[in-house]
Design a protein around this motif. Structure first.
Motif, short mmCIF file in Angstrom:
data_model
loop_
_atom_site.label_atom_id
_atom_site.label_comp_id
_atom_site.label_asym_id
_atom_site.label_seq_id
_atom_site.Cartn_x
_atom_site.Cartn_y
_atom_site.Cartn_z
N LEU A 4 1.00 -1.28 -0.02
CA LEU A 4 0.01 0.17 0.23
C LEU A 4 1.05 1.30 0.16
O LEU A 4 0.62 2.18 -0.63
CB LEU A 4 -0.98 0.01 1.03
N GLY A 5 1.81 1.17 0.98
CA GLY A 5 2.72 2.44 0.92
C GLY A 5 3.54 2.58 -0.43
O GLY A 5 3.60 3.97 -0.81
N MET A 6 3.94 1.41 -1.16
CA MET A 6 4.47 1.83 -2.56
C MET A 6 3.61 2.34 -3.51
O MET A 6 3.94 3.30 -4.09
CB MET A 6 5.12 0.38 -2.97
N PHE A 7 2.18 1.92 -3.40
CA PHE A 7 1.41 2.27 -4.32
C PHE A 7 1.17 3.93 -4.08
O PHE A 7 1.01 4.85 -4.93
CB PHE A 7 0.08 1.67 -4.25
N CYS A 8 1.20 4.19 -2.79
CA CYS A 8 0.88 5.66 -2.50
C CYS A 8 1.84 6.66 -2.81
O CYS A 8 1.80 7.64 -3.27
CB CYS A 8 0.53 5.88 -0.87
N VAL A 9 3.10 6.10 -2.83
CA VAL A 9 4.31 7.01 -3.30
C VAL A 9 4.21 7.31 -4.63
O VAL A 9 4.57 8.29 -5.06
CB VAL A 9 5.63 6.22 -2.92
N ARG A 10 3.87 6.25 -5.53
CA ARG A 10 3.68 6.34 -6.84
C ARG A 10 2.42 7.42 -7.23
O ARG A 10 2.86 8.18 -8.17
CB ARG A 10 3.41 4.98 -7.58
N SER A 29 -7.42 -6.39 -4.24
CA SER A 29 -6.60 -7.76 -4.32
C SER A 29 -5.82 -8.06 -2.85
O SER A 29 -5.33 -9.28 -2.63
CB SER A 29 -5.71 -7.90 -5.28
N PHE A 30 -5.60 -7.11 -2.24
CA PHE A 30 -4.74 -7.15 -0.95
C PHE A 30 -5.95 -7.23 -0.02
O PHE A 30 -6.45 -6.34 0.31
CB PHE A 30 -3.75 -5.94 -0.78
N PRO A 31 -5.66 -8.37 0.82
CA PRO A 31 -6.91 -8.61 1.93
C PRO A 31 -6.74 -7.62 2.94
O PRO A 31 -5.45 -7.17 3.32
CB PRO A 31 -6.80 -9.81 2.32
N GLY A 32 -7.83 -6.87 3.46
CA GLY A 32 -7.50 -6.17 4.72
C GLY A 32 -7.56 -4.43 4.42
O GLY A 32 -7.41 -3.67 5.35
N ILE A 33 -7.30 -4.38 3.19
CA ILE A 33 -7.10 -3.09 2.99
C ILE A 33 -8.30 -2.17 2.35
O ILE A 33 -9.06 -2.77 1.59
CB ILE A 33 -5.99 -2.74 1.63
N THR A 34 -8.61 -1.20 3.01
CA THR A 34 -10.03 -0.47 2.53
C THR A 34 -9.69 0.59 1.77
O THR A 34 -8.56 1.12 1.71
CB THR A 34 -10.72 -0.07 3.80
N VAL A 35 -10.86 1.17 1.01
CA VAL A 35 -10.51 2.64 0.29
C VAL A 35 -10.29 3.51 1.29
O VAL A 35 -9.39 4.60 0.88
CB VAL A 35 -11.86 2.73 -0.46
N ALA A 36 -10.93 3.75 2.53
CA ALA A 36 -10.54 4.84 3.44
C ALA A 36 -8.94 4.79 3.71
O ALA A 36 -8.55 5.90 3.92
CB ALA A 36 -11.57 4.40 4.92
N ASP A 39 -7.14 6.26 0.93
CA ASP A 39 -7.23 7.74 0.99
C ASP A 39 -6.31 8.32 2.21
O ASP A 39 -5.74 9.38 1.94
CB ASP A 39 -8.77 8.28 1.30
N GLU A 40 -6.35 7.81 3.20
CA GLU A 40 -5.66 8.34 4.17
C GLU A 40 -4.10 8.41 4.12
O GLU A 40 -3.54 9.36 4.28
CB GLU A 40 -5.94 7.55 5.63
N GLU A 41 -3.63 7.24 3.64
CA GLU A 41 -2.11 7.29 3.31
C GLU A 41 -1.83 8.22 2.01
O GLU A 41 -0.68 8.83 2.28
CB GLU A 41 -1.84 5.80 2.76
N VAL A 42 -2.68 8.29 1.22
CA VAL A 42 -2.14 9.08 -0.06
C VAL A 42 -2.22 10.88 0.45
O VAL A 42 -1.47 11.30 0.20
CB VAL A 42 -3.54 9.06 -1.04
N ALA A 43 -3.30 10.81 1.51
CA ALA A 43 -3.45 12.39 1.83
C ALA A 43 -2.11 12.57 2.63
O ALA A 43 -1.47 13.77 2.71
CB ALA A 43 -4.70 12.40 2.71
N LEU A 46 0.93 12.89 0.34
CA LEU A 46 0.79 14.56 -0.58
C LEU A 46 0.99 15.52 0.39
O LEU A 46 1.69 16.57 0.02
CB LEU A 46 -0.82 14.27 -0.71
N GLU A 47 0.64 15.47 1.76
CA GLU A 47 1.13 16.58 2.67
C GLU A 47 2.40 16.48 2.86
O GLU A 47 3.25 17.87 2.95
CB GLU A 47 0.28 16.31 4.12
N LEU A 48 3.15 15.32 2.94
CA LEU A 48 4.62 15.56 3.11
C LEU A 48 5.57 15.88 1.85
O LEU A 48 6.40 16.61 2.07
CB LEU A 48 5.08 13.84 3.41
#
Length: 466
Positions: A4-10, A29-36, A39-43, A46-48
């Motif tokens: 998830l972190g790698m995807f957010c960096v991209r 396709s990754f179990p346990g990962i939600t849309v929320a 959004d939180e990790e991307v935000a 982006l702030e960083l």
């Protein structure tokens, strides 16, 4: 979560501008990962990215003070200095000498001294093999200082910054970095005389600062422990329940009771018995009445505490401060190191016409209601012994003045007043109508400076100070 972190960096680097349906299907396709979570990790990233700089390579950062801290301009500092001078003069009038200690301590020095508040201690990274923390208050470092230097008798004051990883409420003087002004008496004295002197000091300072009406609540940890025991609180829950009772100045009794029952595991019957006692307020007469109480009289701790409260009020009468002191069984002060008398001073009206930001937002106004604690303290006879290799105890009692909350009120009063505040102490201004007299001005101000006179020079044409 690494994927998830790698995807957010991209996504933040510009390879992906928005979260499309295909991206969602990919991440699902990754179990346990939600849309929320996405959004939180991307935000966050982006702030960083915005802080570190945009794609143009220019460094960008936000100009602000850290959360829970603030700057002070010259006008504000003039007010602060006046408050500090008033407090320091009072401490010195009572014969205290001053010390200083490091702003950080070994982590083990602070651990286990503050009860539930220990979670608010700022821990530092490993520094040369030492685990360190920023000091939470000035009392524990003072006890460490006494034990290290084998001091058994001292009357001291200490004014310095302390740090708490708290949720700040800056409009009410609640910060993460703030000053404390401590006065403590260590050593063997006649019972309750040092305790009464600490209350006298609080009375003097609050009266001299003219902040408005105030009251000083007093209680005793032995009375609280005895009360818990006769009401049926298990021994291992005394400190936890004490921390909950300490919230009565911020929460209604029903909410405090709910925490006792639902979170701390007390029965409703026990909680109701505690509720009957913590609603009691009075003076020496209340202490006498509780000594005759069928339940409280069964506790040796409670009886010892009640007898000392009676003695305390007799000394307070001699000190002429009983008009502001009330014996209040709801006062708890959750710090673990208190062993006897405890007290807390509260302003009951700010005396300020201006409405606080909290009042504008719909929260209770600080005007004409309790604005919170501005001083607190108590007896901590066992704290020094925790640091002494041989466990030797030094009886101690002290009080801490909450300078930041006091300053917040005085700042509001200054803003509401038309009185101009001087930010310098200049006694003489040396000026000339012509700039070619510079050397003569400098000679003159040098003579005045050398004579101890506060001087500055002013050029009428350029309007500049030197």
């Amino acid at each position: 979560m690494d994927m998830l972190g790698m995807f957010c960096v991209r996504a933040c680097s510009g390879l992906v501008a928005i979260r499309t349906a295909s991206h969602v299907r990919f991440l699902h396709s990754f179990p346990g990962i939600t849309v929320a979570q996405i959004d939180e990790e991307v935000a966050k990233l982006l702030e960083l990215k915005a802080r570190l700089g945009g794609d143009d390579g220019k460094h960008q950062f936000v100009l602000k003070t850290a959360k829970g801290t603030r700057d002070y301009n010259p006008k504000q500092m003039a007010i602060r200095e006046k408050v500090f001078n008033t407090i320091t003069s009072c401490f010195k009038r009572h014969g205290a000498e001053t010390i200083d200690t490091p702003v950080f301590e070994l982590k083990e020095t602070l651990t286990g001294k503050y009860g539930e508040d220990s979670k608010l201690i700022y821990d530092l990274k490993d520094q040369g093999g030492e685990l360190l923390s920023l000091r939470y208050d000035l009392t524990v470092p003072f006890a460490r200082y006494l034990a290290m230097n084998k001091i058994t008798n001292i009357k001291r004051y200490h004014i310095a910054k302390v740090y708490r990883r708290d949720n700040p409420a800056m409009t009410r003087g609640r910060y993460r970095e703030f000053y404390q002004c401590d006065f403590d008496i260590a050593g063997q004295y006649d019972a309750m005389i040092p305790d009464a002197e600490c209350l006298k000091i609080v009375h003097e300072i609050l009266s001299e600062l003219d902040l408005g009406d105030f009251c000083i609540k007093v209680n005793d940890r032995r009375i609280l422990d005895g009360m818990f025991a006769v009401c049926g609180v298990p021994d291992d829950k005394f400190r936890s329940i004490c921390s909950t009772v300490d919230k009565l100045d911020k929460m209604a009794w029903e909410d405090v009771k709910k925490e006792m029952v639902n979170e701390k595991g007390l029965s409703e019957e026990v909680a109701d018995q505690i509720g009957e006692y913590v609603s009691m307020k009075g003076g020496m007469d209340l202490a006498e009445r509780l000594l005759q109480d069928q339940k409280m009289s069964q506790s040796k701790d409670a009886c010892a505490g009640l007898s000392d409260i009676k003695l305390l009020f007799s000394y307070l009468q001699l000190f002429q401060v009983t008009d502001k002191v009330v014996f209040d069984l709801s006062l708890a002060r959750g710090l673990d190191y208190y062993t006897g008398i405890i007290y807390e001073a509260l302003l009951t009206q700010a005396g300020v016409a201006a409405v606080s930001k909290e009042a504008q937002s719909g929260a209770p106004s600080e005007e004409s209601v309790s604005v919170g604690s501005v001083a607190g303290g108590g007896r901590y006879d066992g704290l020094v012994g925790m640091f002494d290799p041989k466990g030797r105890k030094v009886p101690c009692v002290g009080v801490s003045i909450g300078i930041e909350r006091i300053f917040s009120i005085m700042e509001q009063k200054a803003e509401a007043s038309a009185v101009k505040i001087r930010t310098t102490e200049v006694q003489v201004m040396v000026a000339s109508a012509q700039k070619n007299l510079l050397e003569e001005r400098l000679k003159l101000i040098t003579e005045l400076w050398n004579a101890g006179i506060k001087v500055c020079t002013f050029c009428a044409r350029a309007h500049t100070h030197t």
